[in-house]
Enzyme design. Structure first.
Site, PDB file in Angstrom:
ATOM      1  N   HIS A   1      31.814 -12.202  -6.156  1.00  0.00           N
ATOM      2  CA  HIS A   1      32.016 -10.967  -6.906  1.00  0.00           C
ATOM      3  C   HIS A   1      33.063 -10.080  -6.235  1.00  0.00           C
ATOM      4  CE1 HIS A   1      27.581 -11.924  -7.716  1.00  0.00           C
ATOM      5  NE2 HIS A   1      28.300 -12.434  -8.678  1.00  0.00           N
TER       6      HIS A   1
ATOM      7  N   ASP B   1      31.656  -4.511 -12.087  1.00  0.00           N
ATOM      8  CA  ASP B   1      31.561  -5.910 -12.466  1.00  0.00           C
ATOM      9  C   ASP B   1      30.342  -6.098 -13.364  1.00  0.00           C
ATOM     10  OD1 ASP B   1      29.297  -6.147 -10.820  1.00  0.00           O
ATOM     11  OD2 ASP B   1      30.373  -7.155  -9.199  1.00  0.00           O
TER      12      ASP B   1
END
Length: 316
Positions: A18, A118
């Site tokens: 991520h 995200d």
């Protein structure tokens, strides 16, 4: 009169899979769109020195500030054996007070006016509203994955029973259907908390001001068209979808050797095998996978992660 640069706050959930895409997006915003960027990272439980060394290695040259938010202890909130997606969702939920304080204390002027999260950070949208910030979601995968994800809340109402037990393909308006056996991992068990977290974040994504996608128009034209068509998925998304890719991280040395080999293979002849930053295999599973790849008699690139922060790509 001098016009100040727009300032974007980027929020990364834990895990290299991520963090790296968020850092690459930050680099692109600075170098190509003249943004000031501050990246907020949910710190791991590693030592501060180890975490700082890792971040420094990923940020050369340094183009923006990285702020590590305090590690989140969720041991009292979730079982230790809970699915990774469940753990990530809870961590990102619990980090919101620290994020609010960190954004308010940002040294760069002007204060951030854009929040980009995200996939697991959608519960911070209300924080952006409180601070009068625009809010976006960054999806570093394909447009097709986004199409499936934002359609999941509708499938949740329409489909009875487990998805992977269905007979007919699961249809996504204007897009390639998904075979029941190919649904993404959070959809495999509709009684598991990770499924409910997945449906929730899918429902929250259209509450943003837009979705940034690590793809480009010529790669997925029909899926992008469906996401924008209000008679298809556009009625679900209800917001702009911006292809901002391809955003990739350049790795010196390994990239040259690996891609030189790949360039010499026939088109569409190589299998890519990677389980991401959260994927782990036992010795027995590694052995079975290696045997299966050998017996397939197909060319492959297998990303193997040893017990360090480094990954090794093995071409064969």
């Amino acid at each position: 009169m001098e016009i100040s640069k727009p300032h974007a706050a980027l929020l990364s959930s834990p895990g290299m899979g991520h963090l790296i895409p968020v850092l690459e997006l930050g680099k692109s915003l600075v170098t190509h769109s003249n943004f000031t960027v501050t990246v907020f990272v949910v710190a791991s439980h590693k030592s501060p020195a180890e975490s700082n060394h890792l971040l420094d290695s990923l940020m050369r040259p340094k183009l923006f500030d990285i702020v590590q938010l305090p590690p989140i202890d969720i041991s009292g909130l979730v079982d230790a054996n809970a699915a990774v997606i469940t753990q990530l969702a809870i961590m990102m939920r619990e980090v919101r007070p620290a994020l609010r304080s960190a954004i308010s204390a940002t040294n760069s002027k002007p204060r951030p006016t854009v929040l980009i999260v995200d996939l697991f950070g959608t519960e911070s949208f209300h924080l952006a509203d409180e601070l009068d910030m625009l809010k976006y979601v960054y999806v570093p995968t394909s447009a097709w994955f986004l199409a499936l994800t934002i359609h999941v809340p509708f499938l949740d109402k329409e489909v009875k029973g487990e998805y992977n037990n269905q007979i007919e393909p699961l249809r996504i308006p204007g897009c390639k259907a998904v075979r029941p056996e190919d649904v993404v991992h959070p959809m495999l068990d509709r009684t598991n908390q990770q499924y409910f977290e997945y449906v929730r974040l899918a429902s929250e994504m259209p509450m943003s001001d837009g979705i940034l996608l690590n793809t480009w128009e010529d790669l997925e034209p029909s899926t992008l068209a469906a996401l924008r068509d209000e008679s298809l998925l556009g009625r679900v998304a209800k917001i702009p979808v911006y292809p901002v890719g391809p955003l990739t991280r350049t790795i010196s040395g390994l990239r040259s050797e690996l891609f030189d080999w790949l360039d010499n293979q026939p088109s569409e002849s190589v299998i890519f095998v990677s389980f991401g930053s959260g994927g782990t295999l036992s010795y027995e599973q590694m052995t079975e996978l290696a045997l299966g790849l050998e017996l397939s008699q197909q060319r492959f690139i297998w990303v193997v992660r040893p017990a360090t922060t480094e990954a090794v790509a093995v071409p064969a």
